[in-house]
Design a protein around this motif. Structure first.
Motif, PDB file in Angstrom:
ATOM      1  N   ALA A   2      40.758  45.864  44.575  1.00 34.54           N
ATOM      2  CA  ALA A   2      40.052  44.797  45.292  1.00 34.54           C
ATOM      3  C   ALA A   2      38.548  45.001  45.198  1.00 34.54           C
ATOM      4  O   ALA A   2      38.068  46.117  44.990  1.00 34.54           O
ATOM      5  N   ILE A   3      37.819  43.920  45.366  1.00 35.95           N
ATOM      6  CA  ILE A   3      36.356  43.971  45.321  1.00 35.95           C
ATOM      7  C   ILE A   3      35.845  43.664  46.717  1.00 35.95           C
ATOM      8  O   ILE A   3      35.658  42.506  47.079  1.00 35.95           O
ATOM      9  N   ALA A  20      33.842  44.726  29.737  1.00 37.31           N
ATOM     10  CA  ALA A  20      33.097  43.466  29.829  1.00 37.31           C
ATOM     11  C   ALA A  20      33.930  42.399  30.533  1.00 37.31           C
ATOM     12  O   ALA A  20      33.386  41.577  31.291  1.00 37.31           O
ATOM     13  N   VAL A  21      35.241  42.409  30.293  1.00 31.98           N
ATOM     14  CA  VAL A  21      36.124  41.455  30.968  1.00 31.98           C
ATOM     15  C   VAL A  21      36.115  41.714  32.467  1.00 31.98           C
ATOM     16  O   VAL A  21      35.941  40.790  33.288  1.00 31.98           O
ATOM     17  N   ALA A  22      36.269  42.971  32.866  1.00 27.59           N
ATOM     18  CA  ALA A  22      36.268  43.312  34.289  1.00 27.59           C
ATOM     19  C   ALA A  22      34.931  42.959  34.934  1.00 27.59           C
ATOM     20  O   ALA A  22      34.885  42.421  36.046  1.00 27.59           O
ATOM     21  N   ARG A  23      33.833  43.250  34.235  1.00 27.76           N
ATOM     22  CA  ARG A  23      32.509  42.943  34.775  1.00 27.76           C
ATOM     23  C   ARG A  23      32.320  41.437  34.940  1.00 27.76           C
ATOM     24  O   ARG A  23      31.715  40.984  35.911  1.00 27.76           O
ATOM     25  N   ALA A  24      32.833  40.648  34.012  1.00 29.64           N
ATOM     26  CA  ALA A  24      32.711  39.195  34.122  1.00 29.64           C
ATOM     27  C   ALA A  24      33.377  38.689  35.392  1.00 29.64           C
ATOM     28  O   ALA A  24      32.839  37.826  36.098  1.00 29.64           O
ATOM     29  N   PHE A  25      34.564  39.239  35.714  1.00 30.74           N
ATOM     30  CA  PHE A  25      35.258  38.803  36.926  1.00 30.74           C
ATOM     31  C   PHE A  25      34.536  39.288  38.177  1.00 30.74           C
ATOM     32  O   PHE A  25      34.394  38.540  39.151  1.00 30.74           O
ATOM     33  N   GLU A  26      34.055  40.537  38.176  1.00 34.38           N
ATOM     34  CA  GLU A  26      33.345  41.032  39.353  1.00 34.38           C
ATOM     35  C   GLU A  26      32.058  40.248  39.576  1.00 34.38           C
ATOM     36  O   GLU A  26      31.722  39.891  40.708  1.00 34.38           O
ATOM     37  N   GLU A  45      38.774  37.086  42.487  1.00 33.51           N
ATOM     38  CA  GLU A  45      39.100  38.458  42.877  1.00 33.51           C
ATOM     39  C   GLU A  45      40.575  38.752  42.634  1.00 33.51           C
ATOM     40  O   GLU A  45      40.939  39.841  42.163  1.00 33.51           O
ATOM     41  N   ALA A  46      41.444  37.781  42.913  1.00 31.17           N
ATOM     42  CA  ALA A  46      42.866  37.962  42.660  1.00 31.17           C
ATOM     43  C   ALA A  46      43.122  38.171  41.164  1.00 31.17           C
ATOM     44  O   ALA A  46      43.920  39.032  40.769  1.00 31.17           O
ATOM     45  N   LEU A  47      42.447  37.401  40.321  1.00 34.76           N
ATOM     46  CA  LEU A  47      42.587  37.568  38.878  1.00 34.76           C
ATOM     47  C   LEU A  47      42.070  38.937  38.437  1.00 34.76           C
ATOM     48  O   LEU A  47      42.660  39.582  37.574  1.00 34.76           O
ATOM     49  N   TYR A  48      40.979  39.369  39.058  1.00 32.85           N
ATOM     50  CA  TYR A  48      40.439  40.703  38.774  1.00 32.85           C
ATOM     51  C   TYR A  48      41.464  41.775  39.104  1.00 32.85           C
ATOM     52  O   TYR A  48      41.647  42.743  38.356  1.00 32.85           O
ATOM     53  N   GLN A  49      42.162  41.620  40.231  1.00 37.91           N
ATOM     54  CA  GLN A  49      43.172  42.593  40.631  1.00 37.91           C
ATOM     55  C   GLN A  49      44.331  42.656  39.628  1.00 37.91           C
ATOM     56  O   GLN A  49      44.933  43.710  39.428  1.00 37.91           O
ATOM     57  N   ALA A 108      46.732  37.584  45.103  1.00 33.43           N
ATOM     58  CA  ALA A 108      46.995  38.032  43.731  1.00 33.43           C
ATOM     59  C   ALA A 108      48.452  37.801  43.346  1.00 33.43           C
ATOM     60  O   ALA A 108      48.747  37.376  42.223  1.00 33.43           O
ATOM     61  N   GLU A 109      49.356  38.041  44.286  1.00 39.71           N
ATOM     62  CA  GLU A 109      50.778  37.820  44.010  1.00 39.71           C
ATOM     63  C   GLU A 109      51.076  36.331  43.833  1.00 39.71           C
ATOM     64  O   GLU A 109      51.819  35.935  42.921  1.00 39.71           O
ATOM     65  N   LEU A 110      50.496  35.500  44.689  1.00 41.25           N
ATOM     66  CA  LEU A 110      50.697  34.053  44.575  1.00 41.25           C
ATOM     67  C   LEU A 110      50.192  33.546  43.227  1.00 41.25           C
ATOM     68  O   LEU A 110      50.843  32.719  42.570  1.00 41.25           O
ATOM     69  N   ILE A 111      49.044  34.029  42.815  1.00 37.45           N
ATOM     70  CA  ILE A 111      48.454  33.570  41.560  1.00 37.45           C
ATOM     71  C   ILE A 111      49.240  34.097  40.371  1.00 37.45           C
ATOM     72  O   ILE A 111      49.460  33.366  39.389  1.00 37.45           O
ATOM     73  N   ALA A 112      49.695  35.341  40.436  1.00 39.43           N
ATOM     74  CA  ALA A 112      50.503  35.880  39.342  1.00 39.43           C
ATOM     75  C   ALA A 112      51.781  35.070  39.160  1.00 39.43           C
ATOM     76  O   ALA A 112      52.177  34.743  38.028  1.00 39.43           O
TER      77      ALA A 112
END
Length: 363
Positions: A2-3, A20-26, A45-49, A108-112
């Motif tokens: 989590a962020i 770079a992918v992780a940084r883009a989401f953060e 944030e959910a996508l980042y998780q 995050a679970e709902l989005i997954a």
């Protein structure tokens, strides 16, 4: 993963790879929180998780292995737009707690689950950059035009917009603006733009738009309900007034559609700059939140075209360049202007909310 305290960190736009992918989401989470968009921040944030899990099927595998520059490609907003479209279209009721602002702890679970259920629908949303056309940005352009007229440039404006998307800003002649006590535009317009104004008022001048043409590599047709829905999906759900503005823009487009060519920006600009310019008009290149999506070599070509055309500009046929783009160092959108004759430097007129909520005028 989590962020809790996401911070926007200056990153090389061309960086690639998992970091770079992780940084883009953060960065997107921090940007959304800073812009008053907690729902969109929660989605990102959910996508980042999900990046450190096996959830999300082929869609998230493609995200994790993103080959291009995730930041420059606006990767988080591509997938976030697709998820919002599922909600707007009523295709995924389970996402309602997120988009209703209830802040579910298992987002995050709902989005997954949603991604895995709608993989064929969501995959194409990763194929191209988000369309972020927003009528609220026209208020920035209007303020810049008042400033240009106050500088002595002709008030009859011939607009050339690159990255026009659906052409919402090309229709700005039909909108009404209230800018720090200065009013301009038709009083009867359904589209009334009244951003919170900070600082001194812009010059109390007037202008007329005598021409407005634009281009986009993938223009959006607002008269097509499916394409209009796609554009609405990129609107952050927190900003309900933007949906009303979009409805007004759709109505305007159905009455008299904007002139948009399917072309890249440099080719369009070269063709338009090569046309004769009527005496007593100001030719204006304008763009908003698109510069980052234009390849570097094409950006260099645009600069060269404008500087070459500027050398031929005269007092009765001037050339202006109005830009509303993100400053990647300050994490703010800036309204800047350059004009010819005398276009050796840029003038920063304002800092602005990316979707038109406020303008902090510097003049």
């Amino acid at each position: 993963m989590a962020i809790d305290k996401a911070q926007y960190r200056v990153t090389e736009p061309g960086a690639i790879g998992p970091e770079a992918v992780a940084r883009a989401f953060e960065n997107q989470v921090a940007y959304c929180r800073d812009s008053g968009a907690p729902i969109t921040a929660l989605v990102c944030e959910a996508l980042y998780q999900l990046l450190d899990t096996e959830r999300g099927g082929a869609v998230m595998r493609r995200v994790r292995r993103w080959a291009g520059p995730a930041l420059a490609d606006a990767l988080p907003l591509r997938i976030a737009g697709g998820l919002h479209a599922l909600h707007l279209g009523g295709e995924e009721p389970a996402l309602a707690p997120i988009y209703e602002g209830l802040g579910p702890t298992h987002a995050a679970e709902l989005i997954a689950d949603a991604i895995e259920r709608h993989e064929p629908y969501l995959m194409p949303w990763l194929d191209g950059p988000p369309q972020t056309n927003e009528a609220g940005r026209s208020a920035n352009f209007a303020a810049a035009f008042l400033w240009l007229v106050d500088r002595g440039l002709p008030a009859d404006l011939d607009l050339l917009e690159i990255g026009s998307s659906a052409g919402i800003n090309l229709m700005m002649r039909r909108y009404r603006y209230e800018l720090g006590g200065v009013a301009v535009g038709p009083k009867t317009s359904r589209m009334k733009l009244m951003p919170e104004w900070r600082g001194e008022a812009p010059p109390a001048r007037s202008f007329d738009i005598v021409g407005a043409r634009g281009c986009d590599v993938a223009p959006v047709d607002l008269t097509d309900p499916a394409q209009a829905l796609r554009l609405k999906a990129y609107i952050w759900p927190e900003f309900t007034e933007r949906f009303a503005r979009m409805d007004a823009a759709v109505e305007a487009a159905n009455t008299y559609p904007p002139e948009i060519e399917r072309m890249n920006a440099a080719d369009f600009l070269e063709d338009r700059l090569g046309e004769p310019q009527p005496e007593g008009t100001t030719r204006v290149l304008m763009h908003s939140v698109v510069w980052q999506y234009i390849p570097a070599d094409e950006r260099e070509r645009i600069v060269a075209l404008m500087e070459a055309a500027g050398k031929s500009a005269g007092e009765t046929t001037p050339l202006a360049w109005v830009s509303l783009e993100a400053n990647r160092d300050t994490h703010r959108h800036e309204l800047t202007v350059r004009y010819w004759p005398g276009g050796d430097s840029w003038h920063q007129l304002a800092t602005a909310h990316p979707h038109g909520a406020w303008i902090e005028w510097a003049g």
